[in-house]
Design an enzyme around this catalytic site. Structure first.
Site, PDB file in Angstrom:
ATOM      1  N   GLU A 206      -6.542  -7.810  -1.440  1.00 47.52           N
ATOM      2  CA  GLU A 206      -7.053  -7.298  -0.132  1.00 47.52           C
ATOM      3  C   GLU A 206      -8.410  -7.147  -0.106  1.00 47.52           C
ATOM      4  O   GLU A 206      -8.700  -6.147  -1.182  1.00 47.52           O
ATOM      5  CB  GLU A 206      -6.401  -6.327   0.762  1.00 47.52           C
TER       6      GLU A 206
ATOM      7  N   GLU B 293       0.765  -1.251   0.045  1.00 48.42           N
ATOM      8  CA  GLU B 293      -0.018  -0.076   0.068  1.00 48.42           C
ATOM      9  C   GLU B 293       0.804   1.260   0.046  1.00 48.42           C
ATOM     10  O   GLU B 293       0.953   2.113   0.896  1.00 48.42           O
ATOM     11  CB  GLU B 293      -0.974  -0.082   1.123  1.00 48.42           C
TER      12      GLU B 293
END
Length: 411
Positions: free
Chosen positions: A319, A198
Site C-alpha cells: 500500500e 494491518e
C-alpha cells in the site's frame, strides 16, 4: 489502509536457520527463491493496485457491478499491471460474505468467484486478505462480538475467536469456484494469501501476542494450502527486537505491537510487506514535501536493507498513496510521490535486491460513491498522468534483464 464505511505446483522447501527457501518448478504458481519471486522458472517483479471493493461490487448483479470489476481489470492490464490486492472477507452488516460464524452469503461468494475468474482472464494475480484489523468490513471486532467478548485484542488470544478465524480461512481456501470449478487453493491466479490487513494490538504484551498468533495462523494456512505464498499484512513498523531500527518508525516510536523483523522471520511467512502513508503518519509534515521525501527514502531503504540481509525474503510495498483530502494536494505532488516510490523499487530490482514491486492504494473506475477516500486513482490516458507513470513502471520492470536463476542460500 481502509478506515471507510491446470497447473500443479511442486516446492522444494529447505529450512536454513529461520528461513524457508522455495525453489519453484515450472508451474503457474508464483514461488520464492531467496529474496526473489519466481514464476515458471523466471524472476518476476510486480506492479499493481489495491481494489478492496471488488468482491462486494461483483456480488451486486442487479446493477453493473461485474462490469465495473471487468473495466478496472481491463484498464489495469492495459498499463501492464500484473497484481491486485483485494479483500476476501466482509463480516456482519453491509453485503456481508460471512453473516455469522460459519454462515456465508452464496451471492457474495459468487462475487469473489467472478473476481478470481476475471483476474485470471486478464493475467492479473491476486493477493487476498482474510480479515481486517479495523471495524470496516467487520474485522476482528466483529469476531470478538460473535464470541460475546468486548476487547478487540482478544481476537488474537481467545480460543473460540481463533477457531472462528480458522474456520473462515478453511472456507475460503477450499471454496470451489462456481465459474472455474477449481478450489481457490488450487488456482494459480491467486498470488498469495494475507493473514490480516494491518494487524495491531494494544496489549502490554502485544509483541508476543502477535508473534504467537502469526505463527499459529501461518502454520494453519500452510496445512491447507502449500501451493500459494503467504504474507502477514504488516505496515512495516519496527519493534523491540532490534531497538535501533525503531528510529525509522514515524516519530521514532514503537508502534502497534508488530515487529517487522521477528514477525517476518517466521518460517511459514514467505515475503515481507510495508505500507507508506506520509500524509497521515506525519501530519505535522504533511505540507513539507522535503521532509516527506526524506521519510519515504529512509523508510523503504531500511526495509530493503533488512530483507536483503536479515530476513532474506522478498519485500513488496502493498500500500502507498497520497490523498486529495490533505492540504496542499495536487496531481503533480501525487505523481512525484508515486515516481519516488517507483524509482526506489526499480533501483532495488535492477540491482537484484529484495524489493520486488509496489501496489498502490487504490484503483477505481469512477469519481463518485463510497470508493472516494481521496486516494483513488483513475486510469486517464495521456501524458503527465498517474496512469502514464504506472505504465512506464510496468514496462521498466518487465524489460529488466535477469541473470540465470540460481538457488539462494539463507546464510
Amino acid at each position: 489502509m481502509l478506515n471507510i464505511l491446470p497447473f500443479f505446483l511442486f516446492f522444494l522447501p529447505f529450512l536454513i536457520g529461520n528461513n524457508r527457501i522455495c525453489v519453484a518448478v515450472k508451474t503457474g504458481f508464483v514461488g520464492r527463491n531467496g529474496t526473489q519471486f519466481v514464476l515458471n522458472g523466471e524472476q518476476v517483479y510486480l506492479n499493481g493496485f489495491n481494489a478492496y471493493w471488488m468482491m462486494t461490487t461483483a456480488a451486486d448483479t442487479a446493477s453493473k457491478g461485474r462490469a465495473t470489476v471487468t473495466t478496472a481489470l481491463r484498464q489495469a492490464s492495459a498499463v501492464g499491471m500484473n497484481v491486485a490486492r483485494i479483500w476476501g472477507f466482509n463480516e456482519g452488516d453491509y453485503i456481508p460474505l460471512q453473516i455469522s460464524p460459519g454462515s456465508y452469503s452464496e451471492d457474495v461468494f459468487k462475487g469473489l468467484d467472478f473476481v478470481v475468474y476475471e483476474a485470471g482472464r486478464f493475467n492479473i494475480k491476486l493477493i487476498i486478505s482474510l480479515v481486517n484489523n479495523f471495524e470496516d468490513y467487520g474485522g476482528r471486532k466483529k469476531y470478538v462480538e460473535w464470541a460475546g467478548l468486548d476487547e478487540p485484542d482478544e481476537f488474537y488470544t481467545n480460543s473460540a475467536v481463533k477457531q472462528f478465524y480458522k474456520n473462515h480461512v478453511k472456507t475460503v481456501l477450499t471454496r470451489k469456484n462456481t465459474i472455474t470449478g477449481r478450489m481457490y487453493k488450487d488456482d494459480p491466479t491467486i498470488f498469495s494469501w494475507e493473514l490480516i490487513n494491518e494487524p495491531r494490538c494494544n496489549d502490554s504484551t502485544a509483541s508476543n501476542i502477535l508473534q504467537d498468533w502469526v505463527k499459529e495462523m501461518a502454520s494453519y494456512v500452510k496445512s491447507i494450502d502449500s501451493n500459494h505464498l503467504l504474507e502477514i499484512g504488516l505496515e512495516g513498523f519496527y519493534g523491540e527486537s532490534i531497538p535501533e531500527r525503531t528510529v525509522y518508525n514515524p516519530g521514532g516510536r514503537v508502534l502497534t505491537g508488530t515487529d517487522f523483523i521477528t514477525n517476518n522471520q517466521i518460517p511459514d511467512i514467505d515475503f515481507a510487506t510495508i505500507h507508506i502513508y506520509p500524509d497521515s503518519w506525519l501530519p505535522l509534515q504533511s505540507s513539507r514535501t522535503g521532509e516527506q521525501d526524506t521519510f519515504v527514502d529512509r523508510w523503504i531503504g531500511a526495509h530493503i536493507e533488512d530483507c536483503d540481509n536479515i530476513i532474506k525474503k522478498p519485500l513488496l510495498i502493498t500500500e502507498f498513496g497520497k490523498s486529495s483530502k490533505y492540504p496542499g494536494f495536487s496531481l503533480e505532488k501525487r505523481n512525484k510521490f508515486f515516481q519516488r516510490v517507483y524509482d526506489v523499487i526499480y533501483d532495488s530490482a535492477r540491482a537484484g535486491g529484495s524489493c520486488t514491486g509496489g501496489v498502490f492504494w487504490q484503483l477505481t473506475t469512477n469519481r463518485t460513491g463510497l470508493l472516494g477516500d481521496g486516494y483513488e486513482v483513475f486510469m486517464q490516458a495521456g501524458p503527465n498522468t498517474t496512469a502514464q507513470l504506472i505504465a512506464d513502471q510496468s514496462s521498466k520492470l518487465k524489460n529488466l534483464k535477469y541473470p540465470p536463476l540460481v538457488t539462494h542460500s539463507a546464510e
